[in-house]
Design a protein around this motif. Sequence first.
Motif, PDB file in Angstrom:
ATOM      1  N   LEU A  18       0.957  -1.475  -0.016  1.00  0.00           N
ATOM      2  CA  LEU A  18      -0.065   0.092   0.214  1.00  0.00           C
ATOM      3  C   LEU A  18       0.731   1.367   0.127  1.00  0.00           C
ATOM      4  CD1 LEU A  18      -3.017  -0.834   2.596  1.00  0.00           C
ATOM      5  CD2 LEU A  18      -2.807  -0.125   0.051  1.00  0.00           C
ATOM      6  N   ARG A  19       0.648   2.462  -1.035  1.00  0.00           N
ATOM      7  CA  ARG A  19       0.981   3.645  -0.249  1.00  0.00           C
ATOM      8  C   ARG A  19       0.679   4.716  -0.237  1.00  0.00           C
ATOM      9  NH1 ARG A  19       4.218   7.797  -4.941  1.00  0.00           N
ATOM     10  NH2 ARG A  19       1.486   8.330  -5.100  1.00  0.00           N
ATOM     11  N   LEU A  20       0.193   5.242   0.980  1.00  0.00           N
ATOM     12  CA  LEU A  20       0.006   6.069   1.921  1.00  0.00           C
ATOM     13  C   LEU A  20       0.622   7.721   1.416  1.00  0.00           C
ATOM     14  CD1 LEU A  20      -0.254   4.949   5.457  1.00  0.00           C
ATOM     15  CD2 LEU A  20      -1.298   4.262   3.793  1.00  0.00           C
ATOM     16  N   SER A  21       0.313   8.651   1.371  1.00  0.00           N
ATOM     17  CA  SER A  21      -0.228   9.597   1.154  1.00  0.00           C
ATOM     18  C   SER A  21      -0.384  10.932   1.994  1.00  0.00           C
ATOM     19  CB  SER A  21      -0.847  10.139   0.153  1.00  0.00           C
ATOM     20  OG  SER A  21      -0.657   9.557  -1.051  1.00  0.00           O
ATOM     21  N   CYS A  22       0.174  11.683   2.249  1.00  0.00           N
ATOM     22  CA  CYS A  22      -0.117  13.172   3.497  1.00  0.00           C
ATOM     23  C   CYS A  22      -0.482  14.411   3.067  1.00  0.00           C
ATOM     24  CB  CYS A  22       0.824  13.153   4.347  1.00  0.00           C
ATOM     25  SG  CYS A  22       0.079  14.386   5.562  1.00  0.00           S
ATOM     26  N   ALA A  23      -1.427  15.311   2.151  1.00  0.00           N
ATOM     27  CA  ALA A  23      -1.145  16.208   1.947  1.00  0.00           C
ATOM     28  C   ALA A  23      -1.146  17.894   2.481  1.00  0.00           C
ATOM     29  CB  ALA A  23      -2.237  16.294   1.284  1.00  0.00           C
ATOM     30  N   LEU A  24       0.384  17.704   2.572  1.00  0.00           N
ATOM     31  CA  LEU A  24       0.230  18.697   3.637  1.00  0.00           C
ATOM     32  C   LEU A  24      -0.022  20.261   3.768  1.00  0.00           C
ATOM     33  CD1 LEU A  24       3.414  16.789   4.108  1.00  0.00           C
ATOM     34  CD2 LEU A  24       2.856  17.787   6.664  1.00  0.00           C
ATOM     35  N   SER A  25      -0.786  21.223   4.189  1.00  0.00           N
ATOM     36  CA  SER A  25      -0.951  23.078   3.859  1.00  0.00           C
ATOM     37  C   SER A  25      -0.276  23.661   5.375  1.00  0.00           C
ATOM     38  CB  SER A  25      -2.102  22.697   3.737  1.00  0.00           C
ATOM     39  OG  SER A  25      -3.315  22.340   4.381  1.00  0.00           O
ATOM     40  N   GLY A  26      -0.143  24.984   5.239  1.00  0.00           N
ATOM     41  CA  GLY A  26      -0.137  25.807   5.905  1.00  0.00           C
ATOM     42  C   GLY A  26       1.378  26.271   6.021  1.00  0.00           C
ATOM     43  N   ARG A  27       1.547  26.305   7.540  1.00  0.00           N
ATOM     44  CA  ARG A  27       2.865  26.990   7.363  1.00  0.00           C
ATOM     45  C   ARG A  27       4.446  25.685   7.737  1.00  0.00           C
ATOM     46  NH1 ARG A  27       4.511  31.781   9.145  1.00  0.00           N
ATOM     47  NH2 ARG A  27       6.548  31.016   8.001  1.00  0.00           N
ATOM     48  N   THR A  28       4.581  25.075   6.137  1.00  0.00           N
ATOM     49  CA  THR A  28       5.460  23.773   6.479  1.00  0.00           C
ATOM     50  C   THR A  28       6.593  23.898   6.365  1.00  0.00           C
ATOM     51  OG1 THR A  28       4.990  23.411   3.973  1.00  0.00           O
ATOM     52  CG2 THR A  28       3.119  22.064   5.797  1.00  0.00           C
ATOM     53  N   ASP A  29       6.849  25.107   6.179  1.00  0.00           N
ATOM     54  CA  ASP A  29       8.005  25.414   6.180  1.00  0.00           C
ATOM     55  C   ASP A  29       9.083  25.499   7.584  1.00  0.00           C
ATOM     56  OD1 ASP A  29       8.352  29.357   5.934  1.00  0.00           O
ATOM     57  OD2 ASP A  29       6.135  27.559   6.337  1.00  0.00           O
ATOM     58  N   ARG A  30       8.017  25.874   8.121  1.00  0.00           N
ATOM     59  CA  ARG A  30       8.869  25.994   9.649  1.00  0.00           C
ATOM     60  C   ARG A  30       8.621  24.119  10.851  1.00  0.00           C
ATOM     61  NH1 ARG A  30       5.681  30.757  13.109  1.00  0.00           N
ATOM     62  NH2 ARG A  30       6.919  30.363  14.353  1.00  0.00           N
ATOM     63  N   MET A  31       8.517  23.291   9.673  1.00  0.00           N
ATOM     64  CA  MET A  31       8.681  22.022  10.434  1.00  0.00           C
ATOM     65  C   MET A  31       9.774  21.738  10.168  1.00  0.00           C
ATOM     66  SD  MET A  31       5.939  21.317  11.601  1.00  0.00           S
ATOM     67  CE  MET A  31       5.977  23.495  12.419  1.00  0.00           C
ATOM     68  N   ASP A  32      10.313  20.797  10.907  1.00  0.00           N
ATOM     69  CA  ASP A  32      11.873  20.196  10.664  1.00  0.00           C
ATOM     70  C   ASP A  32      11.630  18.737  10.699  1.00  0.00           C
ATOM     71  OD1 ASP A  32      12.279  22.511  13.108  1.00  0.00           O
ATOM     72  OD2 ASP A  32      13.859  22.690  11.727  1.00  0.00           O
ATOM     73  N   SER A  33      11.448  18.250  10.599  1.00  0.00           N
ATOM     74  CA  SER A  33      10.903  16.599  10.521  1.00  0.00           C
ATOM     75  C   SER A  33       9.171  16.221  10.467  1.00  0.00           C
ATOM     76  CB  SER A  33      11.166  16.072  11.642  1.00  0.00           C
ATOM     77  OG  SER A  33      12.519  16.306  11.782  1.00  0.00           O
ATOM     78  N   MET A  34       9.329  15.709   9.180  1.00  0.00           N
ATOM     79  CA  MET A  34       8.096  15.227   9.294  1.00  0.00           C
ATOM     80  C   MET A  34       7.828  13.534   9.365  1.00  0.00           C
ATOM     81  SD  MET A  34       6.742  17.314   6.312  1.00  0.00           S
ATOM     82  CE  MET A  34       6.798  19.408   6.350  1.00  0.00           C
ATOM     83  N   GLY A  35       7.242  13.212   9.234  1.00  0.00           N
ATOM     84  CA  GLY A  35       7.233  11.183   9.337  1.00  0.00           C
ATOM     85  C   GLY A  35       5.962  10.359   9.237  1.00  0.00           C
TER      86      GLY A  35
END
Length: 126
Positions: A18-35
Motif C-alpha cells: 500500500l502507499r499512503l499519502s499525506c497532503a500538508l498545508s500551512g506553515r510547513t516551512d517551519r517544520m523540521d521533521s515529518m513522518g
Amino acid sequence: QVQLVESGGGSVQAGGSLRLSCALSGRTDRMDSMGWFRQASGKEREGVTAIDHDGRTTYADSVKGRFTVSKDNAKNILYLQMNSLKPEDTAMYYCAAERGLTATQALHVFGSHGYWGQGTQVTVSS
C-alpha cells in the motif's frame, strides 16, 4: 499551524503493498521533521518513520527494509510506501510534523506534540 490529511489506507492481504499519502498545508516551512506513526487497537503509539529537511530518514526496526518514506516538496506531499505487509502492521496510520527536532528525535515523539492528521486505517489479513 500545519494541516495534514492522510489517504491511501485500506485492506490488503499479507505480502501485499500500500502507499499512503499525506497532503500538508500551512506553515510547513517551519517544520523540521515529518513522518508517520501508527496505533493499533489496544496498543501503544509507535513511531514508524521520519524524514528531515535534508532527506535523512529513520525507521522503526519493525518496518526497516519494508517501508519507505519520501516527500515531494513541490507538491507538499509525504508518502509512505509499505511493502511485504504483515498482519501486525494493521493499525491506524497518522502523518505527523515536528518543529525543532531531528528525524531520530521526532520518531519518538510523533503523536504526543507537534502536528498530526486524522489518520487512515490499514488492515492486513493473513
